[in-house]
Design an enzyme around this catalytic site. Sequence first.
Site, PDB file in Angstrom:
ATOM      1  N   LYS A  12     -35.585  20.449  29.585  1.00 45.32           N
ATOM      2  CA  LYS A  12     -35.934  21.798  29.362  1.00 45.32           C
ATOM      3  C   LYS A  12     -36.633  21.805  27.877  1.00 45.32           C
ATOM      4  O   LYS A  12     -36.121  20.917  27.076  1.00 45.32           O
ATOM      5  CB  LYS A  12     -35.091  23.022  29.499  1.00 45.32           C
ATOM      6  CG  LYS A  12     -33.734  22.859  28.672  1.00 45.32           C
ATOM      7  CD  LYS A  12     -33.698  23.471  27.216  1.00 45.32           C
ATOM      8  CE  LYS A  12     -32.379  23.215  26.739  1.00 45.32           C
ATOM      9  NZ  LYS A  12     -32.454  23.288  25.364  1.00 45.32           N
ATOM     10  N   ASP A 131     -26.281  25.950  28.956  1.00 40.85           N
ATOM     11  CA  ASP A 131     -27.577  25.763  29.640  1.00 40.85           C
ATOM     12  C   ASP A 131     -27.694  25.522  30.974  1.00 40.85           C
ATOM     13  O   ASP A 131     -28.730  25.367  31.535  1.00 40.85           O
ATOM     14  CB  ASP A 131     -28.308  24.513  28.745  1.00 40.85           C
ATOM     15  CG  ASP A 131     -28.574  24.690  27.371  1.00 40.85           C
ATOM     16  OD1 ASP A 131     -28.579  25.958  26.821  1.00 40.85           O
ATOM     17  OD2 ASP A 131     -28.815  23.984  26.616  1.00 40.85           O
TER      18      ASP A 131
END
Length: 282
Positions: A12, A131
Amino acid sequence: MGRSITVTAPAKLNLALAVMGKRPDGYHDLLSVFATLDLADDVRVARHRTLEVRNTLDIGGGEDLAARAVRELASEIGREPQAFVRIRKRIPIAAGLGGGSSDAAAVLRALATLWEVEADLVAVAARVGSDVPFFVAGGPVALVSGRGEVVTALPAPREPLHLVVLRPPVRLRTAEVFGELRPGEMGHSEHVSALAGAFRDGTVTAETLREHGWNDLLAPAERRCEAIATWRATAAARGIALSLTGSGPTLFAAADDRRDALRIARILRRAGLRGHPQIAAA
Ligand code: C5P
């Protein structure tokens, strides 16, 4: 070993990130636009008599998030934490690209299928790491808040985003960067909100990414890591703006299209900075 499931675990980028304040538990509340990258690990999960995690890269010391994912899901449904996990690693470690978190989310998704459980994976993911909920939610773009556990999907752009991703070869610990953050450096949520709005309206361009590619952790990361400041200055002198993802040290530049990404990578390479054209939010 029986049936196994293989899941892709993408990296990401934080396209914009604001730190909203310190929480009583010592963590910080964030507001951030996350997007997946085409760079990915492969994670294979199978039934097993013990818990075994194999990784094609040495992930160093510290707790293995993939093993923690198995334990947290097992404890959620009252099962023994038994599984075989094999991770084919391509995402660089400790880079701000979320590789370990994405592997853990892939383990949760694969195990939920293998064990045929209907648990609230986002809640379990939040216990594994900040996350992990974004990756479990599975969307290519999301607005993420809280410690990371509040994930609101955003529409993917009509065309994938072209970026150049660069990783200064330094180690930078997340806790170190948060520790360096000064109160006056927090709370720049206007960039995050503007970028999220542009995704909602379907108007995101490279220009939008450059304008709102803000990260409250940039100033503390630059103070902890000279290479980040030097690389950004070198790129800026050639007209290229580099944003920081997560707590770094990875940086990225927005490009108009594939050709532009190749052009930017070439200019940076001539300046001694190695960057890779990549696609985000596809
Ligand atoms: O989530 P992770 O365990 O990788 O975070 C490492 C450290 O970074 C935490 O111990 C904390 O100091 C800091 N952190 C934070 N707020 C967050 C995420 C991380 O303060 N939302």
